[in-house]
Design a protein around this motif. Structure first.
Motif, short mmCIF file in Angstrom:
data_model
loop_
_atom_site.label_atom_id
_atom_site.label_comp_id
_atom_site.label_asym_id
_atom_site.label_seq_id
_atom_site.Cartn_x
_atom_site.Cartn_y
_atom_site.Cartn_z
N THR A 1 82.39 26.40 44.29
CA THR A 1 83.11 27.13 45.32
C THR A 1 84.58 27.20 44.96
O THR A 1 85.18 26.19 44.59
CB THR A 1 82.96 26.43 46.68
OG1 THR A 1 81.58 26.35 46.99
CG2 THR A 1 83.68 27.20 47.78
N CYS A 2 85.16 28.38 45.03
CA CYS A 2 86.59 28.53 44.80
C CYS A 2 87.31 28.21 46.11
O CYS A 2 87.01 28.81 47.15
CB CYS A 2 86.93 29.94 44.34
SG CYS A 2 88.71 30.24 44.29
N ALA A 3 88.24 27.27 46.05
CA ALA A 3 88.94 26.85 47.27
C ALA A 3 89.87 27.95 47.78
O ALA A 3 90.25 27.96 48.95
CB ALA A 3 89.74 25.58 47.00
N ASP A 4 90.22 28.90 46.92
CA ASP A 4 91.16 29.95 47.34
C ASP A 4 90.46 31.11 48.05
O ASP A 4 90.83 31.49 49.14
CB ASP A 4 91.96 30.46 46.15
CG ASP A 4 92.89 29.38 45.61
OD1 ASP A 4 93.31 28.52 46.43
OD2 ASP A 4 93.18 29.38 44.41
N CYS A 5 89.44 31.67 47.40
CA CYS A 5 88.76 32.80 48.05
C CYS A 5 87.56 32.33 48.86
O CYS A 5 86.92 33.12 49.55
CB CYS A 5 88.35 33.85 47.03
SG CYS A 5 87.14 33.30 45.82
N ASN A 6 87.23 31.03 48.70
CA ASN A 6 86.19 30.45 49.53
C ASN A 6 84.79 30.97 49.21
O ASN A 6 83.87 30.81 50.00
CB ASN A 6 86.51 30.70 51.01
CG ASN A 6 86.07 29.54 51.87
OD1 ASN A 6 85.82 28.44 51.35
ND2 ASN A 6 85.97 29.75 53.16
N THR B 1 84.98 35.40 36.60
CA THR B 1 86.05 35.49 37.59
C THR B 1 85.44 35.28 38.97
O THR B 1 84.26 35.56 39.19
CB THR B 1 86.71 36.90 37.64
OG1 THR B 1 85.72 37.86 37.93
CG2 THR B 1 87.42 37.23 36.36
N CYS B 2 86.26 34.77 39.89
CA CYS B 2 85.86 34.73 41.29
C CYS B 2 86.48 35.94 41.99
O CYS B 2 87.12 36.78 41.34
CB CYS B 2 86.32 33.43 41.94
SG CYS B 2 88.11 33.37 42.12
N ASP B 3 86.33 36.00 43.29
CA ASP B 3 86.91 37.12 44.04
C ASP B 3 88.42 37.23 43.90
O ASP B 3 88.98 38.30 43.97
CB ASP B 3 86.55 36.99 45.53
CG ASP B 3 85.30 37.79 45.87
OD1 ASP B 3 84.65 38.27 44.91
OD2 ASP B 3 84.97 37.92 47.05
N CYS B 4 89.09 36.07 43.73
CA CYS B 4 90.55 36.09 43.59
C CYS B 4 91.00 36.99 42.44
O CYS B 4 92.07 37.58 42.49
CB CYS B 4 91.10 34.70 43.29
SG CYS B 4 90.72 33.44 44.49
N TYR B 5 90.18 37.04 41.39
CA TYR B 5 90.62 37.69 40.17
C TYR B 5 89.84 38.94 39.86
O TYR B 5 89.79 39.40 38.75
CB TYR B 5 90.48 36.72 38.98
CG TYR B 5 91.48 35.61 39.04
CD1 TYR B 5 92.72 35.76 38.45
CD2 TYR B 5 91.19 34.43 39.72
CE1 TYR B 5 93.66 34.73 38.51
CE2 TYR B 5 92.12 33.42 39.80
CZ TYR B 5 93.35 33.57 39.19
OH TYR B 5 94.26 32.57 39.26
ZN LIG Z 1 88.69 32.52 44.14
#
Ligand SMILES: [Zn+2]
Ligand SMILES: [Zn+2]
Length: 206
Positions: free
Chosen positions: A174-179, A192-196
């Motif tokens: 789990t990405c703590a930034d985009c959750n 990449t996660c949603d942030c990127y």
């Molecule tokens: Zn993210």
């Protein structure tokens, strides 16, 4: 923009032609430049294929093309759910086998970008991505083996009473930034996660 690929350059070219995907090479290039991964591009392409197949069969909307694509292909979909969708599509005269065989893989997209559109998809990196992936796969296999052995011992001692069990574990991150939570294997594919989503990796296209 390189729009020089011939209509029949490869499977991607044939798909573009047979599904009449307007201006699609330019769209692929644009998305790649703004950070789409190869896997993301394959999904985008296949979703457009589904959308077009539904239009051509003049199906009364039976669902979102992205959802339909996922139900047809994703590992975690229950077979009964997939079968249900397939028979719904067949009732609407969609050729499911044809559709499925027209889907492109991210590897096919890569070849199309590299060889037909002359877009470089290599990524400069100081760590060896494949080696790290290998380490992760090794440790997952090892972990599954340890769990399997414990389960076996519990079964032998009658502490577990079941049919024969097959262990698979799915690591989630789990990405703590985009959750957002991803299956590890998906994240390694996507990189990449949603942030990127629209930045960072893969900008060295030209
Ligand atoms: Zn993210
Ligand atoms: Zn091609």
């Amino acid at each position: 923009m390189s729009q020089d690929a011939t209509p029949d350059c490869c499977k991607v070219g044939r798909t573009i032609t047979s599904y009449d995907l307007f201006d699609f090479n330019a769209e692929l290039q644009r998305r790649r430049t703004t950070g789409s991964s190869l896997r993301g591009l394959a999904e985008f392409t296949n979703t457009r294929v589904v959308e077009r197949a539904l239009e051509e069969a003049s199906v009364d909307l039976i669902g979102d093309p992205a959802d339909i694509y996922e139900t047809l292909t994703a590992d975690e979909i229950r077979p009964s759910q997939r079968k249900g969708l397939e028979s719904k599509l067949r009732q609407q005269d969609v050729d499911v086998e044809q559709l499925r065989s027209d889907f492109v893989s991210h590897q096919t997209i890569k070849t199309h970008l590299n060889e037909c559109l002359e877009i470089d998809t290599s990524r400069a990196s100081t760590v060896d991505f494949e080696r790290e992936r290998g380490t992760i796969e090794w440790s997952q296999a090892r972990c599954e083996k340890v769990i399997t052995q414990s389960i076996d011992r519990l079964q032998q001692a009658n502490e577990l009473q079941t049919g024969s069990l097959h262990i698979t574990q799915t690591v989630r991150v789990t990405c703590a930034d985009c959750n957002r939570t991803y299956k590890l294997n998906d994240l390694l594919e996507e990189q990449t996660c949603d942030c990127y989503d629209r930045a960072r990796l893969g900008n060295n296209t030209d």
